[in-house]
Design a protein around this motif. Sequence first.
Motif, PDB file in Angstrom:
ATOM      1  N   ALA A 142      14.922   0.054  -1.938  1.00  0.00           N
ATOM      2  CA  ALA A 142      13.904   0.973  -2.380  1.00  0.00           C
ATOM      3  C   ALA A 142      13.242   1.638  -1.178  1.00  0.00           C
ATOM      4  N   SER A 143      12.752   2.842  -1.368  1.00  0.00           N
ATOM      5  CA  SER A 143      12.019   3.538  -0.320  1.00  0.00           C
ATOM      6  C   SER A 143      10.636   2.936  -0.185  1.00  0.00           C
ATOM      7  N   ARG A 144      10.159   2.795   1.069  1.00  0.00           N
ATOM      8  CA  ARG A 144       8.841   2.237   1.307  1.00  0.00           C
ATOM      9  C   ARG A 144       7.768   3.299   1.294  1.00  0.00           C
ATOM     10  N   SER A 145       8.115   4.563   1.218  1.00  0.00           N
ATOM     11  CA  SER A 145       7.115   5.611   1.334  1.00  0.00           C
ATOM     12  C   SER A 145       6.326   5.803   0.059  1.00  0.00           C
ATOM     13  N   GLY A 146       6.870   5.367  -1.065  1.00  0.00           N
ATOM     14  CA  GLY A 146       6.199   5.596  -2.327  1.00  0.00           C
ATOM     15  C   GLY A 146       6.359   6.985  -2.861  1.00  0.00           C
ATOM     16  N   ARG A 147       7.218   7.777  -2.310  1.00  0.00           N
ATOM     17  CA  ARG A 147       7.463   9.134  -2.769  1.00  0.00           C
ATOM     18  C   ARG A 147       8.833   9.243  -3.384  1.00  0.00           C
ATOM     19  N   SER A 192      -1.601   0.177   3.508  1.00  0.00           N
ATOM     20  CA  SER A 192      -0.824  -0.936   4.021  1.00  0.00           C
ATOM     21  C   SER A 192       0.288  -0.452   4.951  1.00  0.00           C
ATOM     22  N   LEU A 193       0.958   0.639   4.597  1.00  0.00           N
ATOM     23  CA  LEU A 193       2.051   1.148   5.422  1.00  0.00           C
ATOM     24  C   LEU A 193       1.550   1.673   6.766  1.00  0.00           C
ATOM     25  N   VAL A 194       0.420   2.364   6.762  1.00  0.00           N
ATOM     26  CA  VAL A 194      -0.132   2.881   8.015  1.00  0.00           C
ATOM     27  C   VAL A 194      -0.441   1.747   8.983  1.00  0.00           C
ATOM     28  N   HIS A 195      -0.878   0.616   8.431  1.00  0.00           N
ATOM     29  CA  HIS A 195      -1.243  -0.531   9.272  1.00  0.00           C
ATOM     30  C   HIS A 195      -0.126  -1.570   9.325  1.00  0.00           C
ATOM     31  N   ASP A 196       1.100  -1.152   9.039  1.00  0.00           N
ATOM     32  CA  ASP A 196       2.269  -2.028   9.148  1.00  0.00           C
ATOM     33  C   ASP A 196       2.106  -3.344   8.391  1.00  0.00           C
ATOM     34  N   GLY A 197       1.554  -3.240   7.181  1.00  0.00           N
ATOM     35  CA  GLY A 197       1.438  -4.411   6.324  1.00  0.00           C
ATOM     36  C   GLY A 197       0.204  -5.252   6.549  1.00  0.00           C
ATOM     37  N   ASN A 198      -0.670  -4.852   7.479  1.00  0.00           N
ATOM     38  CA  ASN A 198      -1.903  -5.610   7.753  1.00  0.00           C
ATOM     39  C   ASN A 198      -3.113  -4.688   7.693  1.00  0.00           C
ATOM     40  N   PRO A 199      -3.416  -4.153   6.506  1.00  0.00           N
ATOM     41  CA  PRO A 199      -4.521  -3.207   6.399  1.00  0.00           C
ATOM     42  C   PRO A 199      -5.863  -3.911   6.529  1.00  0.00           C
ATOM     43  N   PRO A 200      -6.897  -3.194   6.981  1.00  0.00           N
ATOM     44  CA  PRO A 200      -8.233  -3.779   6.994  1.00  0.00           C
ATOM     45  C   PRO A 200      -8.697  -4.019   5.570  1.00  0.00           C
ATOM     46  N   PRO A 201      -9.480  -5.072   5.323  1.00  0.00           N
ATOM     47  CA  PRO A 201      -9.933  -5.350   3.959  1.00  0.00           C
ATOM     48  C   PRO A 201     -10.838  -4.243   3.445  1.00  0.00           C
ATOM     49  N   VAL A 202     -10.647  -3.911   2.181  1.00  0.00           N
ATOM     50  CA  VAL A 202     -11.478  -2.900   1.527  1.00  0.00           C
ATOM     51  C   VAL A 202     -12.291  -3.606   0.450  1.00  0.00           C
TER      52      VAL A 202
END
Length: 272
Positions: free
Chosen positions: A266-271, A234-244
Motif C-alpha cells: 500500500a502507498s504510505r502517502s494516503g493519496r 505521523s509521516l512528516v515525523h517519520d512515525g514519531n509525531p509530537p503528542p496532540v
Amino acid sequence: MKGVEMSAFRGMGAFRLGWLVVGAALLVGGCSSNPDRVRDPRDPLEPYNRAVHRFNSDFDKAFLQPIAKGYRVITPEPVDRGITNFFNNLADLTSAANNALQFKMSRAGSDVGRIFINSTVGVLGFVDVATNVGLPSYKEDFGQTLGYWGLESGAYFVLPLLGPSSIRDTIGLAGDIFTDPLFNIEEDKVYWGLVGLRVVDRRADLLAASQILDDAAIDPYVFLRDAYLQRRLSLVHDGNPPPVEGQEDFWDAVDFSAEGKPGKPASRSGRL
C-alpha cells in the motif's frame, strides 16, 4: 519545456482555476448559512470541503468504485500485484528525491537501491525484489519535505477528485508532478492510459478501506479528515509525531492498509 508538458499545465491550470471559483462560491455560501457553528480550527474551509467531499463521494460511487470492482474481478491477483509494484517502483523516484532534500541520505540510498534492483531483477518493477532483500520503502513526497523543513500543514483542504489534502500538501503536489516519471511521456494516449490504470489500481487497493469507513464512521467526512491529518503528521515525523492533546490515535484501532488481498503493498502517502 516540452510542448505536451506546457499543454498539460495549461489544462491543469484551467481545471484548478475553475474549481477554485466554484469552491469560493460554496465557501461564502456555506459560511453565511451557519455562522454560529463551532468549527475545528484545523478546518476553517469546512463548508467548501464538505461540498467537495460530497461531490467526490458521489463521483466515486458512480464511476470509480464500479470500475475498481470490475478491475478487481477481471485481473488475476499476481497481475494486480505486479501492476501495483510497477507504480510503487515509479514512486520510489519521487521518494528518493525527497529523502535527499531532507538530507536523509541513507533513506535516499535505499530508495535508489530499490529502483535499481526492482527495475532490473524485478522486471521493470513488476516484482518487488528489493523488499525481500531488506530495502524498505519510504514513499516520501514533497508535502512531507515541506513539513520536515518547518512549513505547517495549514488548513485541511479537500481537492476535487483527488480527495483529502492540506494547503501544504497541495503546494507539494507541484513537486510530485515534476518528479513523476509518467510526466515525461510525450505520447498522450500512453500517458493518460498509464495515469488511468494507476488511479484504478489504487482505488481497487482501497476498496476494503472504504468499506471500513462506510461501516465505522457516523460522519465519514470528520473521520476521514481526522485520520488524514493524523496520518500526515505521523509521516512528516517519520512515525514519531509530537503528542496532540485531546486527539485519539486512529491508527492504533484501524488498519487502512488493508487491501482485501493478503500481502498487497500500500502507498504510505494516503493519496490516490
